[in-house]
Write a protein that holds these residues in place. Structure first.
Motif, PDB file in Angstrom:
ATOM      1  N   ASP A  90       0.842  -1.198   0.000  1.00  0.00           N
ATOM      2  CA  ASP A  90       0.000   0.000   0.000  1.00  0.00           C
ATOM      3  C   ASP A  90       0.877   1.248   0.000  1.00  0.00           C
ATOM      4  OD1 ASP A  90      -1.838   1.979   0.314  1.00  0.00           O
ATOM      5  OD2 ASP A  90      -2.741   1.197   2.154  1.00  0.00           O
ATOM      6  N   SER A  91       0.878   1.987  -1.094  1.00  0.00           N
ATOM      7  CA  SER A  91       1.730   3.175  -1.215  1.00  0.00           C
ATOM      8  C   SER A  91       1.291   4.298  -0.293  1.00  0.00           C
ATOM      9  CB  SER A  91       1.722   3.679  -2.663  1.00  0.00           C
ATOM     10  OG  SER A  91       0.406   4.030  -3.061  1.00  0.00           O
ATOM     11  N   THR A  92       0.057   4.242   0.229  1.00  0.00           N
ATOM     12  CA  THR A  92      -0.443   5.281   1.129  1.00  0.00           C
ATOM     13  C   THR A  92      -0.272   4.907   2.599  1.00  0.00           C
ATOM     14  OG1 THR A  92      -2.710   4.407   1.224  1.00  0.00           O
ATOM     15  CG2 THR A  92      -2.165   5.877  -0.606  1.00  0.00           C
TER      16      THR A  92
ATOM     17  N   SER B 264       0.792   4.512   6.288  1.00  0.00           N
ATOM     18  CA  SER B 264       1.458   5.391   7.247  1.00  0.00           C
ATOM     19  C   SER B 264       1.638   4.652   8.568  1.00  0.00           C
ATOM     20  CB  SER B 264       0.642   6.664   7.472  1.00  0.00           C
ATOM     21  OG  SER B 264       1.097   7.370   8.600  1.00  0.00           O
TER      22      SER B 264
ATOM     23  N   SER C  25       3.080  11.038   3.588  1.00  0.00           N
ATOM     24  CA  SER C  25       1.643  10.728   3.538  1.00  0.00           C
ATOM     25  C   SER C  25       0.905  11.180   4.784  1.00  0.00           C
ATOM     26  CB  SER C  25       1.444   9.223   3.331  1.00  0.00           C
ATOM     27  OG  SER C  25       1.919   8.499   4.447  1.00  0.00           O
TER      28      SER C  25
END
Length: 211
Positions: free
Chosen positions: A59-61, A63, A209
């Protein structure tokens, strides 16, 4: 935790990060008889850690800061969605039901856990050894299945990291780690310690992010 240990043993040579689970596996096993609630707590922590590792990679988002405040069953649900984007024939409905069991385990942990914040002692209710063993067996099966799915994706879909694909991050590293003689810290780190470079990159992306 035989199933989980087996899949770790098979894949650890190519995935050294799997060794980090040894502490949690030991906590589950050594406390099962005398401190069953600590064993249950560690089962929850193992599944939480696996979910975070899946999200961190897929998942690039993702956090880390936000994940620390998210319930484990929500992390697992998000991890499931990312897994299903790559593996279309996995058991969606089954995983949903397994996650609902994890939610109940988390509730038990909050009610009875020895490590839970703000608990009044002595505890009114303690989990039985048999319950802890049941949760241990469930966790072993679910954890090994999640790792199996994740590692199969990792092998099939991971593309090699390229230095030139992250110019902003490279510039960031070079600015906070100036070197003499025209050398670039980012390039030196990439070629000499790729694992540290990847970890720094993930932290950098996570910080962006969360802003």
């Amino acid at each position: 935790m035989l199933l989980t240990r087996n899949i770790i043993d098979i894949n650890i040579s190519a995935n050294e990060w799997l060794s980090e689970y040894e502490t949690l596996l030991l906590e589950i096993e050594v406390n099962i008889e005398n401190e069953p609630d600590i064993s249950i707590e560690s089962c929850k922590s193992l599944l939480e850690s696996i979910a975070k590792n899946i999200l961190k990679r897929l998942d690039s988002t993702y956090s880390e800061k936000k994940a620390s405040d998210t319930d484990v069953h929500v992390l697992l649900k998000n991890a499931k969605e990312k897994l299903l984007e790559k593996i279309l024939d996995s058991e969606d409905d089954l995983i949903k039901r397994l996650i609902s069991v994890v939610q109940r385990i988390t509730e038990l942990r909050n009610e009875r856990g020895d490590i839970s914040h703000g608990k009044t002692l002595p505890k009114k209710t303690r989990s039985s050894v048999q319950l802890a063993k049941t949760i241990k067996s469930f966790t072993d099966a679910f954890a090994s299945y999640l790792l199996h799915l994740f590692l199969s994706i990792d092998l099939l879909y991971q593309e090699p990291l390229r230095y030139e694909e992250n110019p902003d991050f490279n510039q960031f590293l070079d600015e906070i780690n100036p070197m003499t003689g025209g050398l670039l810290y980012s390039k030196a780190l990439f070629h000499q310690d790729l694992t540290s470079y990847e970890e720094e990159l993930e932290t950098y992306k996570s910080d962006l992010s969360s802003q």
